[in-house]
Design an enzyme around this catalytic site. Sequence first.
Site, mmCIF file in Angstrom:
data_model
loop_
_atom_site.group_PDB
_atom_site.id
_atom_site.type_symbol
_atom_site.label_atom_id
_atom_site.label_comp_id
_atom_site.label_asym_id
_atom_site.label_seq_id
_atom_site.Cartn_x
_atom_site.Cartn_y
_atom_site.Cartn_z
ATOM 1 C CG ASN A 115 -1.458 1.427 1.741
ATOM 2 O OD1 ASN A 115 -2.353 1.708 0.857
ATOM 3 N ND2 ASN A 115 -1.130 1.973 2.551
ATOM 4 N NE ARG A 173 -10.767 1.670 0.626
ATOM 5 C CZ ARG A 173 -12.003 1.391 0.398
ATOM 6 N NH1 ARG A 173 -12.762 2.323 0.298
ATOM 7 N NH2 ARG A 173 -12.698 0.313 0.300
ATOM 8 C CG ASP A 182 -1.536 5.978 0.067
ATOM 9 O OD1 ASP A 182 -1.732 4.856 0.824
ATOM 10 O OD2 ASP A 182 -2.705 5.961 -0.572
ATOM 11 N NE ARG A 210 -0.901 -9.258 8.058
ATOM 12 C CZ ARG A 210 -0.783 -7.948 8.147
ATOM 13 N NH1 ARG A 210 0.249 -7.360 7.483
ATOM 14 N NH2 ARG A 210 -1.382 -7.103 9.016
ATOM 15 C CG ASP A 212 0.603 -4.146 5.944
ATOM 16 O OD1 ASP A 212 0.361 -4.659 6.947
ATOM 17 O OD2 ASP A 212 1.017 -3.271 5.607
ATOM 18 C CG HIS A 216 -5.223 1.828 4.864
ATOM 19 N ND1 HIS A 216 -5.658 2.856 5.360
ATOM 20 C CD2 HIS A 216 -5.154 0.959 5.761
ATOM 21 C CE1 HIS A 216 -6.109 2.696 6.727
ATOM 22 N NE2 HIS A 216 -5.425 1.431 6.977
ATOM 23 C CD GLU A 248 -3.824 -5.164 8.744
ATOM 24 O OE1 GLU A 248 -3.951 -4.861 9.760
ATOM 25 O OE2 GLU A 248 -3.388 -4.594 7.791
ATOM 26 C CG ASN A 313 -2.614 -8.949 14.482
ATOM 27 O OD1 ASN A 313 -2.515 -8.123 15.416
ATOM 28 N ND2 ASN A 313 -2.962 -8.345 13.226
ATOM 29 N NE ARG A 352 -2.547 -14.614 11.591
ATOM 30 C CZ ARG A 352 -2.588 -13.377 11.066
ATOM 31 N NH1 ARG A 352 -2.443 -12.757 9.879
ATOM 32 N NH2 ARG A 352 -3.312 -12.565 11.848
#
Length: 515
Positions: A115, A173, A182, A210, A212, A216, A248, A313, A352
């Site tokens: 991201n 976002r 970003d 995964r 991350d 976003h 995520e 986590n 997990r």
Amino acid sequence: MKFFLLLSAIGFCWAQYAPNTKPGKTSIVHLFEWRWADIALECERYLGPKGFGGVQISPPNENVVINNPSRPWWERYQPISYKLCTRSGNEDEFKDMVTRCNNAGVHIYVDAVINHVCGHGVAAGTGSTCGSYFNPGNRDFPAIPFSAWDFNDGKCRTGSGDIENYNDPYQVRDCRLSGLLDLALEKDYVRSKIAEYLNHLIDLGVAGFRIDASKHMWPGDMKAILDKLHNLNTTWFPEGSKPFIYQEVIDLGGEPIKSSDYFENGRVTEFKYGAKLGTVLRKWHGEKMAYLKSWGEGWGFMPSDRALVFVDNHDNQRGHGAGGASILTFWDPRLYKMGVGFMLAHPYGFTRVMSSFRWPRYFQNGKDINDWVGPPNNNGVIKEVTINEDTTCGNDWVCEHRWRQIRNMVMFRNVVDGQPFTNWWDNGSNQVAFGRGNKGFIVFNNDDWPLSLTLQTGLPAGTYCDVISGDKIGDNCTGIKIYVSGDGKAHFSVSNSAEDPFIAIHAESKLYNLN
Ligand code: AAO
């Protein structure tokens, strides 16, 4: 109707919900901050033989070296290139790990930070784990390369340039998460550079990602990246296999961005799971285990086949991310083992297991001021995971996955895979029990008084070893024995002061020479 079916076939044709674990292997473990060399050894000496399906590893790509504070764990969430070069190891070590783990039947899942790159405030000339130059000030990341065109600075509409309000999906976002630069993921160039990185990993033999900070990224931008991905390496995976994707997204309710917005891309982390389970086991807000009868979708969780679940986590075990104070961790071992035991026995979601390092927790005004502390290290070099005579880990590696109760419940989940949720019993309070078809049965006592009664287990007659208080070794139990009679019933006694107030038996913990 036909049109709808066609659309959903197109819409969902990519999404990869299947974890690509070997048949009968149903869980992965997050070996947070481990070195690749240690993970390779762990796959061969422990994870393969004990039935673990895979390992989620810390981000493998080059990141900023943060010296103030000193090498926090979170520096790895500030990428500056896609070279495979971090404190966990270099590309050769990475390849060796993937190869050896795959050969041991244990797959590797990469934590993909796509991201953003590093924080905008990081000074040019700050070190990086592979020595690549970068300059956040003018958005220059020549080792990728990304330049000012490749970031969302022009798009974000907040004064600070950071996300200020989670109720505005555009901010979430298009603005910076905690100041992290970003990326402009609508640009094909940016998508291609990220896909190139992920494809490199796929070609080396990883089984999935995964993703991350998925919340976003616009789901469609992520899909465009996923569309560029290769199929998995056929040395280890069937022809045509796609990488497992779990995104995520923190959705505890109350924000406009929903987990379901991301189902078209793959599975999503179900953060309500650990937050609620912690609340129940801690008996907060009037919660009790009896209510777990409808656990899963009945509690407002996403559909089971979309969910990636966990008790804690790497963020919420130290107050980052979301979940709050209810989250159970290794710091509360008795409740934690029950929580993980419940998760692994219950059919909901893909599971997990967390495996942590110990740090000097220090609370001030309810906040752990050492929440940043990085992995055990000597002058910044991550310490080896040493193994003690009793099979636990040294050097401050907690290795929850090696705790007998947790390791044996990972096997329990494999043994009961595909079996229905059956024979629920509860006392209306915090004593509960349930079975998984005719393969496994588990009993919990989280009340302040003893449990002693006969229950229908659904299991064939025989003598079974409880895998919580001990193991089945040869044809004997090192812990409690449970006798199931011909009608499937068995007597259970669980003291409320037992070290672990729960009992679990399954088809493979049965003693065959008796009965
Ligand atoms: C570090 C420093 C920062 C600095 C930054 C840049 O700590 O001070 O500004 O560098 O220089 C990790 C660390 C960060 C670290 C970062 C980069 O946790 O501290 O920043 O590396 O080094 C959000 C995201 C979620 C994210 C989570 C931490 O949505 O994606 O924050 N998790 C992942 C990783 C994580 C990593 C990153 C992302 C970045 O797992 O390790 O950060 O790569 C609400 C929102 C959530 C939001 C939280 C926290 O949650 O809903 O989406 O998570 O806030 O901001 C209730 C609500 C719940 C709410 C929660 C907290 O529980 O119900 O919805 O309260 O308010």
